[in-house]
Design a protein around this motif. Structure first.
Motif, PDB file in Angstrom:
ATOM      1  N   ASP A 160       0.506  -1.367   0.653  1.00 19.80           N
ATOM      2  CA  ASP A 160      -0.129   0.312   0.200  1.00 19.80           C
ATOM      3  C   ASP A 160       0.599   0.898   0.554  1.00 19.80           C
ATOM      4  OD1 ASP A 160      -2.709  -1.748  -0.057  1.00 19.80           O
ATOM      5  OD2 ASP A 160      -3.159  -1.627   2.091  1.00 19.80           O
ATOM      6  N   ARG A 161       1.908   0.925   0.821  1.00 20.89           N
ATOM      7  CA  ARG A 161       2.835   2.338   1.042  1.00 20.89           C
ATOM      8  C   ARG A 161       3.938   2.937  -0.196  1.00 20.89           C
ATOM      9  NH1 ARG A 161       5.147   4.041   7.044  1.00 20.89           N
ATOM     10  NH2 ARG A 161       2.964   3.584   7.071  1.00 20.89           N
ATOM     11  N   PHE A 162       4.294   1.396  -0.638  1.00 14.44           N
ATOM     12  CA  PHE A 162       5.183   1.951  -1.489  1.00 14.44           C
ATOM     13  C   PHE A 162       5.241   1.178  -2.938  1.00 14.44           C
ATOM     14  CE2 PHE A 162       7.559   1.628   2.754  1.00 14.44           C
ATOM     15  CZ  PHE A 162       7.602   3.026   3.020  1.00 14.44           C
ATOM     16  N   ALA A 217       0.363  -3.767  -6.724  1.00 13.58           N
ATOM     17  CA  ALA A 217       2.176  -4.840  -7.424  1.00 13.58           C
ATOM     18  C   ALA A 217       3.063  -4.166  -6.150  1.00 13.58           C
ATOM     19  CB  ALA A 217       2.484  -3.991  -8.240  1.00 13.58           C
ATOM     20  N   PHE A 218       3.334  -5.557  -6.616  1.00 14.02           N
ATOM     21  CA  PHE A 218       4.736  -5.400  -5.098  1.00 14.02           C
ATOM     22  C   PHE A 218       6.044  -4.692  -4.886  1.00 14.02           C
ATOM     23  CE2 PHE A 218       4.584 -10.478  -4.239  1.00 14.02           C
ATOM     24  CZ  PHE A 218       2.839 -10.290  -3.310  1.00 14.02           C
ATOM     25  N   PRO A 219       6.127  -3.874  -3.885  1.00 17.98           N
ATOM     26  CA  PRO A 219       7.364  -2.389  -3.907  1.00 17.98           C
ATOM     27  C   PRO A 219       8.480  -2.702  -5.233  1.00 17.98           C
ATOM     28  CG  PRO A 219       6.153  -3.224  -1.676  1.00 17.98           C
ATOM     29  CD  PRO A 219       5.676  -4.305  -2.082  1.00 17.98           C
ATOM     30  N   ALA A 220       8.393  -2.151  -5.956  1.00 14.23           N
ATOM     31  CA  ALA A 220      10.139  -2.874  -7.508  1.00 14.23           C
ATOM     32  C   ALA A 220      11.335  -2.639  -6.101  1.00 14.23           C
ATOM     33  CB  ALA A 220       9.711  -1.860  -7.599  1.00 14.23           C
ATOM     34  N   THR A 242      15.565   0.341  -2.677  1.00 15.74           N
ATOM     35  CA  THR A 242      16.451   0.991  -2.667  1.00 15.74           C
ATOM     36  C   THR A 242      17.154   2.164  -2.367  1.00 15.74           C
ATOM     37  OG1 THR A 242      17.478   1.894  -4.589  1.00 15.74           O
ATOM     38  CG2 THR A 242      17.523  -0.186  -4.096  1.00 15.74           C
ATOM     39  N   SER A 243      16.027   3.329  -1.739  1.00 21.01           N
ATOM     40  CA  SER A 243      15.763   5.074  -1.776  1.00 21.01           C
ATOM     41  C   SER A 243      15.809   4.829  -0.338  1.00 21.01           C
ATOM     42  CB  SER A 243      15.169   5.195  -2.101  1.00 21.01           C
ATOM     43  OG  SER A 243      13.892   5.381  -3.166  1.00 21.01           O
ATOM     44  N   LEU A 244      15.413   3.784   0.471  1.00 27.11           N
ATOM     45  CA  LEU A 244      14.658   3.794   1.795  1.00 27.11           C
ATOM     46  C   LEU A 244      15.598   3.414   2.628  1.00 27.11           C
ATOM     47  CD1 LEU A 244      11.799   1.486   1.115  1.00 27.11           C
ATOM     48  CD2 LEU A 244      11.354   3.634   0.417  1.00 27.11           C
ATOM     49  N   ALA A 245      14.607   3.441   4.008  1.00 24.70           N
ATOM     50  CA  ALA A 245      15.830   3.424   5.250  1.00 24.70           C
ATOM     51  C   ALA A 245      14.991   2.449   5.894  1.00 24.70           C
ATOM     52  CB  ALA A 245      16.132   4.940   5.716  1.00 24.70           C
ATOM     53  N   ALA A 297      17.434  -5.552  -2.216  1.00 21.20           N
ATOM     54  CA  ALA A 297      16.630  -5.219  -2.884  1.00 21.20           C
ATOM     55  C   ALA A 297      17.806  -4.015  -3.994  1.00 21.20           C
ATOM     56  CB  ALA A 297      16.587  -3.725  -2.363  1.00 21.20           C
ATOM     57  N   ARG A 298      19.413  -3.573  -3.459  1.00 17.59           N
ATOM     58  CA  ARG A 298      20.358  -2.930  -4.637  1.00 17.59           C
ATOM     59  C   ARG A 298      21.272  -3.631  -5.268  1.00 17.59           C
ATOM     60  NH1 ARG A 298      20.494  -0.561   1.238  1.00 17.59           N
ATOM     61  NH2 ARG A 298      21.684  -2.331   2.080  1.00 17.59           N
ATOM     62  N   VAL A 299      20.953  -5.417  -5.027  1.00 20.32           N
ATOM     63  CA  VAL A 299      21.563  -6.628  -6.047  1.00 20.32           C
ATOM     64  C   VAL A 299      20.300  -7.645  -6.942  1.00 20.32           C
ATOM     65  CG1 VAL A 299      23.944  -7.134  -4.580  1.00 20.32           C
ATOM     66  CG2 VAL A 299      21.744  -7.635  -4.234  1.00 20.32           C
TER      67      VAL A 299
END
Length: 204
Positions: free
Chosen positions: A41-43, A55-58, A63-66, A87-89
């Motif tokens: 819902d959020r991302f 859709a699921f968060p891509a 990668t931009s989240l803390a 996510a980064r890889v």
């Protein structure tokens, strides 16, 4: 087999499957499902089509989240760090999926916080691996021991021993036991899910 063959699907989307698996680490299924809904819902992005779905968060969005931005979804720092690191890889993971189960497994296992249970759950969903065995699961060793040997309690070691004759289709054998309605005798009280609100800074 009396109900016909059991087909195992494959989404071909390794990061999506890994997201679901990591959220399921060491928590009750209901909590993992709620976390997935909140993150989506959020991302997540709106899904195509006439119905309002997301859709699921891509991986690129994550990668931009803390790590603390996942707390309102009930995801503590340990699982958050695992997800953000994956996510980064993600591109390398998806490439590994295209190269087959063995390559995908090696790349998944190279990531911190990814163990045999997470690998098995991910490979079954993403690549349809019929041999995936979720070692470390709280319930499946008992299911296998009860279904194949009549033993009400089981360990990972005993589960693997009983499944060895089905190597190549061990995950399918587990699924067939579940499909047949096999359930090991229950022991101990049923745990109530912990409220996600304890992680949500916006709630009182």
């Amino acid at each position: 087999w009396r109900r016909g063959p059991l087909r195992i699907g494959a989404t071909g989307r390794l990061f999506d499957a890994l997201l679901v698996a990591v959220l399921g680490q060491k928590v009750q299924t209901t909590l993992a499902e709620q976390s997935l809904r909140r993150l989506t819902d959020r991302f997540g992005e709106p899904a195509p089509g006439p119905i309002e779905l997301r859709a699921f968060p891509a991986a690129t969005a994550m990668t931009s989240l803390a790590y603390f931005q996942l707390h309102p979804a009930g995801v503590e720092r340990r699982r958050a760090d695992v997800l953000l690191g994956a996510a980064r890889v993600a591109a390398r993971l998806e490439e590994g999926g295209e190269l087959g189960v063995d390559v995908a497994e090696r790349r998944l296992r190279s990531l911190p916080g990814i163990g045999p249970w997470t690998v098995a759950v991910t490979l079954r969903a993403a690549l349809g691996d019929p041999d995936a065995v979720p070692v470390g699961d709280a319930h499946i060793p008992h299911l296998v021991s009860w279904g194949l040997a009549g033993e009400p309690r089981g360990t990972d070691e005993r589960m693997l021993e009983l499944l060895e004759p089905y190597r190549g289709h061990r995950g399918r054998a587990i699924a067939l036991l579940g499909r047949a309605g096999v359930t090991a005798p229950k022991h101990g009280p049923r745990l109530a899910p912990l409220p996600l609100e304890r992680f949500d800074r916006r709630s009182g």
